[in-house]
Design a protein around this motif. Structure first.
Motif, mmCIF file in Angstrom:
data_model
loop_
_atom_site.group_PDB
_atom_site.id
_atom_site.type_symbol
_atom_site.label_atom_id
_atom_site.label_comp_id
_atom_site.label_asym_id
_atom_site.label_seq_id
_atom_site.Cartn_x
_atom_site.Cartn_y
_atom_site.Cartn_z
ATOM 1 N N ALA A 273 0.837 -1.206 0.000
ATOM 2 C CA ALA A 273 0.000 0.000 0.000
ATOM 3 C C ALA A 273 0.868 1.250 0.000
ATOM 4 O O ALA A 273 0.554 2.236 -0.672
ATOM 5 C CB ALA A 273 -0.932 -0.002 1.207
ATOM 6 N N LYS A 274 1.943 1.218 0.740
ATOM 7 C CA LYS A 274 2.854 2.367 0.795
ATOM 8 C C LYS A 274 3.515 2.597 -0.572
ATOM 9 O O LYS A 274 3.642 3.723 -1.003
ATOM 10 C CB LYS A 274 3.899 2.139 1.879
ATOM 11 N N GLU A 275 3.913 1.494 -1.248
ATOM 12 C CA GLU A 275 4.510 1.620 -2.586
ATOM 13 C C GLU A 275 3.517 2.209 -3.566
ATOM 14 O O GLU A 275 3.861 3.047 -4.395
ATOM 15 C CB GLU A 275 4.951 0.236 -3.095
ATOM 16 N N GLN A 276 2.266 1.769 -3.503
ATOM 17 C CA GLN A 276 1.237 2.240 -4.434
ATOM 18 C C GLN A 276 0.890 3.707 -4.223
ATOM 19 O O GLN A 276 0.510 4.392 -5.160
ATOM 20 C CB GLN A 276 -0.014 1.373 -4.310
ATOM 21 N N SER A 277 1.033 4.182 -2.993
ATOM 22 C CA SER A 277 0.696 5.584 -2.729
ATOM 23 C C SER A 277 1.856 6.525 -3.015
ATOM 24 O O SER A 277 1.680 7.729 -3.035
ATOM 25 C CB SER A 277 0.248 5.754 -1.279
#
Length: 67
Positions: free
Chosen positions: A62-66
């Motif tokens: 999720a952190k990578e996608q944001s």
């Protein structure tokens, strides 16, 4: 589920060693987190370790996608 106890350890910015010690005859596997703060050990079965690992993976994805 019984009583809930919360343990908080701030590891931010610290060098941390994370190791899973294999289960022995009388104890389950142990997730061991060690650093300058001391050590935290979580005794867990394989399904619980998998759940912990998946939760961490979901957080990082999720952190990578944001980003």
């Amino acid at each position: 589920m019984g009583k809930h106890i919360v343990f908080s350890v701030n590891m931010t910015g610290e060098d941390v060693e994370a190791v899973v010690k294999p289960a022995l005859h009388y104890t389950p596997a142990i997730l061991s987190l060690r650093g300058p703060f001391g050590a935290v050990e979580i005794l867990a079965d394989d399904e619980q370790l998998a759940l912990i690992g998946e939760s961490i993976s979901q957080h990082l994805r999720a952190k990578e996608q944001s980003a």
